[in-house]
Design an enzyme around this catalytic site. Sequence first.
Site, mmCIF file in Angstrom:
data_model
loop_
_atom_site.group_PDB
_atom_site.id
_atom_site.type_symbol
_atom_site.label_atom_id
_atom_site.label_comp_id
_atom_site.label_asym_id
_atom_site.label_seq_id
_atom_site.Cartn_x
_atom_site.Cartn_y
_atom_site.Cartn_z
ATOM 1 N N ASN A 88 0.874 -1.163 0.000
ATOM 2 C CA ASN A 88 0.000 0.000 0.000
ATOM 3 C C ASN A 88 0.919 1.223 0.000
ATOM 4 O O ASN A 88 1.485 1.581 1.027
ATOM 5 C CB ASN A 88 -0.893 -0.037 1.249
ATOM 6 N N LYS A 134 3.424 0.646 2.975
ATOM 7 C CA LYS A 134 3.112 -0.450 3.898
ATOM 8 C C LYS A 134 3.308 -1.746 3.150
ATOM 9 O O LYS A 134 2.868 -1.872 2.003
ATOM 10 C CB LYS A 134 1.655 -0.362 4.366
ATOM 11 N N ARG A 150 -2.734 -1.921 -3.381
ATOM 12 C CA ARG A 150 -3.928 -1.125 -3.170
ATOM 13 C C ARG A 150 -3.875 0.062 -4.137
ATOM 14 O O ARG A 150 -2.897 0.810 -4.162
ATOM 15 C CB ARG A 150 -3.951 -0.606 -1.742
ATOM 16 N N HIS A 206 -13.098 3.038 0.308
ATOM 17 C CA HIS A 206 -13.081 2.019 1.378
ATOM 18 C C HIS A 206 -13.700 0.710 0.915
ATOM 19 O O HIS A 206 -14.158 -0.095 1.731
ATOM 20 C CB HIS A 206 -13.892 2.472 2.624
ATOM 21 N N GLY A 258 -10.545 8.345 8.336
ATOM 22 C CA GLY A 258 -11.471 8.507 7.212
ATOM 23 C C GLY A 258 -12.648 7.597 7.512
ATOM 24 O O GLY A 258 -12.472 6.556 8.139
ATOM 25 N N ARG A 293 -11.714 15.799 7.721
ATOM 26 C CA ARG A 293 -12.519 16.143 6.541
ATOM 27 C C ARG A 293 -13.937 16.506 6.981
ATOM 28 O O ARG A 293 -14.492 15.860 7.878
ATOM 29 C CB ARG A 293 -12.610 14.956 5.574
ATOM 30 N N GLY A 344 -11.022 1.892 13.159
ATOM 31 C CA GLY A 344 -10.476 2.130 14.504
ATOM 32 C C GLY A 344 -11.529 2.549 15.517
ATOM 33 O O GLY A 344 -11.542 2.058 16.652
ATOM 34 N N GLU A 374 -7.969 -4.876 5.332
ATOM 35 C CA GLU A 374 -7.924 -4.534 3.902
ATOM 36 C C GLU A 374 -6.803 -5.269 3.188
ATOM 37 O O GLU A 374 -6.951 -5.674 2.035
ATOM 38 C CB GLU A 374 -7.786 -3.008 3.754
HETATM 39 P P1 ADP Z 1 -7.221 5.293 9.559
HETATM 40 O O1 ADP Z 1 -8.367 5.835 8.773
HETATM 41 O O2 ADP Z 1 -6.090 6.254 9.736
HETATM 42 O O3 ADP Z 1 -6.798 3.873 9.164
HETATM 43 P P2 ADP Z 1 -8.138 3.970 11.993
HETATM 44 O O4 ADP Z 1 -9.121 3.015 11.376
HETATM 45 O O5 ADP Z 1 -6.878 3.419 12.561
HETATM 46 O O6 ADP Z 1 -7.821 5.175 11.035
HETATM 47 O O7 ADP Z 1 -8.934 4.755 13.146
HETATM 48 C C1 ADP Z 1 -8.313 5.768 13.862
HETATM 49 C C2 ADP Z 1 -9.349 6.346 14.842
HETATM 50 O O8 ADP Z 1 -9.784 5.310 15.732
HETATM 51 C C3 ADP Z 1 -8.765 7.456 15.703
HETATM 52 O O9 ADP Z 1 -9.692 8.517 15.798
HETATM 53 C C4 ADP Z 1 -8.591 6.771 17.053
HETATM 54 O O10 ADP Z 1 -8.676 7.648 18.129
HETATM 55 C C5 ADP Z 1 -9.797 5.841 17.042
HETATM 56 N N1 ADP Z 1 -9.663 4.811 18.073
HETATM 57 C C6 ADP Z 1 -8.795 3.775 18.143
HETATM 58 N N2 ADP Z 1 -8.953 3.090 19.295
HETATM 59 C C7 ADP Z 1 -9.957 3.705 19.969
HETATM 60 C C8 ADP Z 1 -10.604 3.500 21.227
HETATM 61 N N3 ADP Z 1 -10.263 2.493 22.027
HETATM 62 N N4 ADP Z 1 -11.606 4.336 21.571
HETATM 63 C C9 ADP Z 1 -11.964 5.357 20.782
HETATM 64 N N5 ADP Z 1 -11.402 5.611 19.593
HETATM 65 C C10 ADP Z 1 -10.419 4.811 19.187
#
Ligand code: ADP
Length: 346
Positions: free
Chosen positions: A7, A14, A64, A153, A185, A214, A300, A330
């Site tokens: 990626n 990555k 990707r 996505h 995102g 965003r 996340g 992914e």
């Molecule tokens: P990306 O789009 O960069 O791949 P991720 O899917 O890793 O993002 O999601 C990142 C988001 O998930 C951040 O806002 C982070 O704070 C949130 N996050 C991760 N773990 C937790 C948690 N335990 N509680 C609340 N939010 C979380």
Amino acid sequence: MRIAVINAGSSSLKFKLFDMQTKKVLQEELIEHIGEEGARFFSHHDALESIDVDFSSIDAIGHRVVHGGEIFKESVIVDGEVLFAIESLNPLAPLHNPANVEGIRVAQSKAPKTVQVAVFDTTFHTSMPKEAYIYALPHELYEEHKIRRYGFHGTSHSYVSKEAAKKLGQSLDSLNLITLHLGNGASVCAIENGKSIDTSMGFTPLEGLVMGSRCGDIDPAIVLYMQREMGLSVDEVDRVLNKKSGLLGICDINDVRTILEREDESAKLAIKMLVRRVQKYIGAYMALLGRVDALVFTGGIGENSEYIRESILESPLFRDMEVLVIKTDEELEIANECVKLLKNEG
Ligand code: ADP
């Protein structure tokens, strides 16, 4: 079978290596700040060169690619024509596709005999009907400039929908789902009989939910106002909408975990806005789908924050919904696509 997944972002690369019999990750590398001042690696080529892996033992390398436009309705084995076609889509994704192409080129030079596969973020959404993907703009904008909803996505929505079908013990093509990829995102997808029929991201990943930085949905006249009345340039407006808005714009931080630890009003407002926007999309997609077999949280925030999930589910409309939390993968989805293509070739 061993499959590598690459990626390549504008300044990052990555790398993941899978053993597809066990689906185990054998090796994982994340190289950031490529080409930036003082960085270890000047180019993607240097970065990939630094990864200690025997490419001759790998059956395929999956890449990707963010934008497949209207050209790519499925993943493809890369040849010269495919690479040319991906490059022709650069104007649609000027930050992402050139980096993805660079990743493919570098991998080709490192592993000239290995099959390279392109997997697009957009293909899962190519099943959307025209009334979902056309904007209410003069039709020439679509016909001549390909301005339409593409959605993104896709590998994540596709992966979690398959996992949801496994968990529910039903075949995906009989399931109606609403998948919520809530990360930095974020996007929602309405899935009817296993196929995407609508999604919140649009011509670019800017549309839809309130994201980390965003803005998601806004009145487009705000863009004109910023230019006409505030004198902002095109690049400045771009920066405001993509990099300075969303949660960051409202409470100065884009990280949900940190925002949830705060007590102040702007932090509370940011979370309320995120939740409300998700609820509006779920409601709209329930109306489109009629029957919804499950809501699927991923990303996340979706995977980890029970507070956010419960806040979203507070709407009485969602009371009897089946809710699943599924960790997205992914890279594994890209690796699975490679295996599928190799078997078809085979
Ligand atoms: P990306 O789009 O960069 O791949 P991720 O899917 O890793 O993002 O999601 C990142 C988001 O998930 C951040 O806002 C982070 O704070 C949130 N996050 C991760 N773990 C937790 C948690 N335990 N509680 C609340 N939010 C979380």
